[in-house]
Design a protein around this motif. Structure first.
Motif, PDB file in Angstrom:
ATOM      1  N   PHE A 213      67.171  -7.868  44.656  1.00  7.35           N
ATOM      2  CA  PHE A 213      66.039  -8.334  45.450  1.00  7.35           C
ATOM      3  C   PHE A 213      65.125  -9.226  44.605  1.00  7.35           C
ATOM      4  N   ALA A 214      64.973  -8.890  43.329  1.00  6.45           N
ATOM      5  CA  ALA A 214      64.140  -9.716  42.439  1.00  6.45           C
ATOM      6  C   ALA A 214      64.726 -11.119  42.314  1.00  6.45           C
ATOM      7  N   GLU A 215      66.049 -11.223  42.181  1.00  8.67           N
ATOM      8  CA  GLU A 215      66.685 -12.541  42.097  1.00  8.67           C
ATOM      9  C   GLU A 215      66.543 -13.317  43.406  1.00  8.67           C
ATOM     10  N   ALA A 216      66.711 -12.630  44.531  1.00 11.24           N
ATOM     11  CA  ALA A 216      66.557 -13.275  45.838  1.00 11.24           C
ATOM     12  C   ALA A 216      65.130 -13.793  46.009  1.00 11.24           C
ATOM     13  N   SER A 217      64.174 -12.989  45.614  1.00  9.73           N
ATOM     14  CA  SER A 217      62.765 -13.381  45.702  1.00  9.73           C
ATOM     15  C   SER A 217      62.483 -14.603  44.841  1.00  9.73           C
ATOM     16  N   GLU A 218      63.034 -14.613  43.640  1.00 11.75           N
ATOM     17  CA  GLU A 218      62.863 -15.742  42.719  1.00 11.75           C
ATOM     18  C   GLU A 218      63.458 -17.019  43.308  1.00 11.75           C
ATOM     19  N   LEU A 219      64.638 -16.921  43.891  1.00 11.31           N
ATOM     20  CA  LEU A 219      65.275 -18.085  44.502  1.00 11.31           C
ATOM     21  C   LEU A 219      64.420 -18.663  45.636  1.00 11.31           C
TER      22      LEU A 219
END
Length: 124
Positions: A24-30
């Protein structure tokens, strides 16, 4: 700075539709990077389709709040953002939309690209 993949500039809007396994952190960053890129390039109408981001549980209220705060900060209220997500991703109703609108961002969640695009291209 990494190139933003899955970003497509159209005539009146831009589409960001990443497809990959992500936390979720990576998705949020993207998604935050896509909004920041739109602001920097004066793209006022991004459509973010997160349905291709897999590998994480639906976010809780705190996670939703944090990602919307970051996106709102990156947008600087200069964008009208349509977000397409799976129903389980936005299961808590309009919470994230209310958080986004608090600082003046015009944003909505949708379950289909067609509906999101219709809203995005509608004049205010």
């Amino acid at each position: 700075v990494k190139k933003l993949e899955h970003f497509d500039l159209k005539k009146e809007y831009a589409v960001f539709c990443p497809v990959r396994q992500a936390s979720f952190a990576e998705a949020s960053e993207l998604m935050s990077r896509a909004v920041l890129h739109c602001r920097q390039e004066n793209i006022a109408k991004p459509l973010i389709d997160s349905t291709g981001l897999l590998g994480f549980q639906p976010p809780g209220i705190t996670e939703q709040f944090n990602v919307v705060e970051c996106i709102s900060s990156n947008a600087k209220s200069s964008a009208k953002i349509a977000h397409v997500a799976s129903p389980k991703w936005v299961r808590s109703g309009k919470f994230a939309v209310k958080v986004a609108k608090n600082p003046g961002l015009d944003a909505e969640n949708f379950h289909s690209v067609a509906t999101a695009l219709e809203w995005l291209l509608k004049s205010k």
